[in-house]
Design a protein around this motif. Sequence first.
Motif, short mmCIF file in Angstrom:
data_model
loop_
_atom_site.label_atom_id
_atom_site.label_comp_id
_atom_site.label_asym_id
_atom_site.label_seq_id
_atom_site.Cartn_x
_atom_site.Cartn_y
_atom_site.Cartn_z
N MET A 81 71.40 142.13 70.67
CA MET A 81 72.46 142.38 71.64
C MET A 81 72.54 143.88 71.91
SD MET A 81 76.55 141.57 71.44
CE MET A 81 76.31 139.82 71.26
N SER A 82 72.67 144.22 73.18
CA SER A 82 72.74 145.63 73.54
C SER A 82 74.08 146.23 73.15
CB SER A 82 72.54 145.80 75.05
OG SER A 82 73.64 145.26 75.76
N ASP A 83 74.08 147.56 72.97
CA ASP A 83 75.33 148.25 72.64
C ASP A 83 76.35 148.09 73.76
OD1 ASP A 83 74.23 149.05 70.27
OD2 ASP A 83 73.67 151.06 70.97
N ALA A 84 75.89 148.08 75.00
CA ALA A 84 76.81 147.95 76.13
C ALA A 84 77.50 146.59 76.12
CB ALA A 84 76.04 148.13 77.45
N LEU A 85 76.75 145.52 75.80
CA LEU A 85 77.34 144.19 75.75
C LEU A 85 78.31 144.07 74.58
CD1 LEU A 85 77.35 141.45 77.13
CD2 LEU A 85 75.51 140.73 75.58
N ALA A 86 77.94 144.65 73.44
CA ALA A 86 78.83 144.62 72.29
C ALA A 86 80.12 145.37 72.58
CB ALA A 86 78.13 145.25 71.07
N GLN A 87 80.00 146.49 73.29
CA GLN A 87 81.18 147.26 73.65
C GLN A 87 82.06 146.48 74.63
OE1 GLN A 87 80.27 151.17 75.12
NE2 GLN A 87 82.41 151.78 75.29
N ALA A 88 81.42 145.79 75.56
CA ALA A 88 82.16 144.97 76.51
C ALA A 88 82.90 143.84 75.80
CB ALA A 88 81.22 144.41 77.57
N PHE A 89 82.25 143.26 74.80
CA PHE A 89 82.91 142.19 74.03
C PHE A 89 84.13 142.75 73.30
CE2 PHE A 89 83.66 139.98 70.04
CZ PHE A 89 83.76 138.67 70.47
N GLU A 90 83.98 143.91 72.69
CA GLU A 90 85.11 144.50 71.97
C GLU A 90 86.27 144.77 72.91
OE1 GLU A 90 85.67 144.83 68.77
OE2 GLU A 90 83.77 143.79 68.46
N GLY A 91 85.96 145.11 74.16
CA GLY A 91 87.01 145.32 75.15
C GLY A 91 87.77 144.05 75.48
N GLN A 92 87.14 142.90 75.25
CA GLN A 92 87.77 141.60 75.51
C GLN A 92 88.42 140.99 74.26
OE1 GLN A 92 87.95 139.86 78.48
NE2 GLN A 92 87.11 141.67 79.49
N ARG A 93 88.13 141.55 73.09
CA ARG A 93 88.52 140.90 71.84
C ARG A 93 90.03 140.66 71.75
NH1 ARG A 93 86.56 140.08 66.71
NH2 ARG A 93 84.63 141.21 67.12
N ALA A 94 90.85 141.66 72.03
CA ALA A 94 92.30 141.50 71.88
C ALA A 94 92.83 140.36 72.76
CB ALA A 94 93.02 142.81 72.22
N ARG A 95 92.33 140.30 74.01
CA ARG A 95 92.77 139.23 74.91
C ARG A 95 92.32 137.87 74.38
NH1 ARG A 95 90.65 136.20 78.87
NH2 ARG A 95 88.62 137.24 78.67
N LEU A 96 91.10 137.79 73.90
CA LEU A 96 90.58 136.52 73.39
C LEU A 96 91.35 136.05 72.16
CD1 LEU A 96 86.76 137.26 73.75
CD2 LEU A 96 88.15 135.77 75.22
N VAL A 97 91.68 136.98 71.27
CA VAL A 97 92.48 136.61 70.11
C VAL A 97 93.85 136.10 70.55
CG1 VAL A 97 93.65 137.48 68.05
CG2 VAL A 97 91.29 138.14 68.50
#
Length: 290
Positions: A1-17
């Motif tokens: 997984m690319s760093d950009a995709l991982a960073q994008a996921f982290e940006g969504q984490r709070a909402r997903l939780v």
Amino acid sequence: MSDALAQAFEGQRARLVGVAHRMLGSRADAEDAVQEAWLRLARQDPAAIDNLAGWLTTVVGRVCLDVLRARRARPEASYDDGLSEIVVVEDVAAPEEDAVLADSVGLALLVVLDNLGPAERLAFVLHDTFAVPFDEIGEILGRSADATKMLASRARRKVQGTHSSGEERQRQRAVVDAFLAASRAGDFEALLRLLDPDVTWRTYGPRGLVVRVGAAEVVNHARRGARAAVTLRAATVNGEPGIVTWGPTGKLLGVMACTVVDGRIVEILSVSDPKRLSGVTSAPPPSSEE
């Protein structure tokens, strides 16, 4: 997984939780659902995902749906004996505390949500709380947008009335404050007046769940604990008016949440099990004045 995709996921984490928490009523289960979404994302070709936020919401929704269906099929395996995590904040109108309340799942609402079918619960939470379009929710459920809209509407009717206005919350708080004052004063006649005749008190203690029914039974239990050398403080417990109890050394001894209807307490949920209390979130420490 690319760093950009991982960073994008982290940006969504709070909402997903937040989505999963409201779906499942448990922070631990919500974190597990989001972790599963992360694992599935790692196996995907990023070029095949047009809308990452929508894709992740769909995955988390499906994971939550599977968990809810499993609970229905095996109720004995339900999370934490049906008791969600406990979030406690002081009753002080501070912005940061308002944020904690907004993120907690009220006990009364959680009970109602638990009575919804998994599909109803998902449709209601995703649409009414997170404004996910019905066509996207329908893809998760395998139903049409119109059928999904009907599910959400039916769930909304069941949930209606569980959210209290600011004025109503103040009235409920006043009833619990009066209960707290009567307990401190040993005024058991006042306690009887504040309790619904059919009030239910559920206590999660070290030996399991104990249920007491009826105002007289609840008052007798309160009488036995009235002489204890403890500090009582008004608090908000999972969005409900409640009470926190501390021992002389500052040890957290108990947490109580009260459901108030028409000026009387109709249900009390308390936790005194040290194991459960060890996971209490944001419990205020007693002040030196108390």
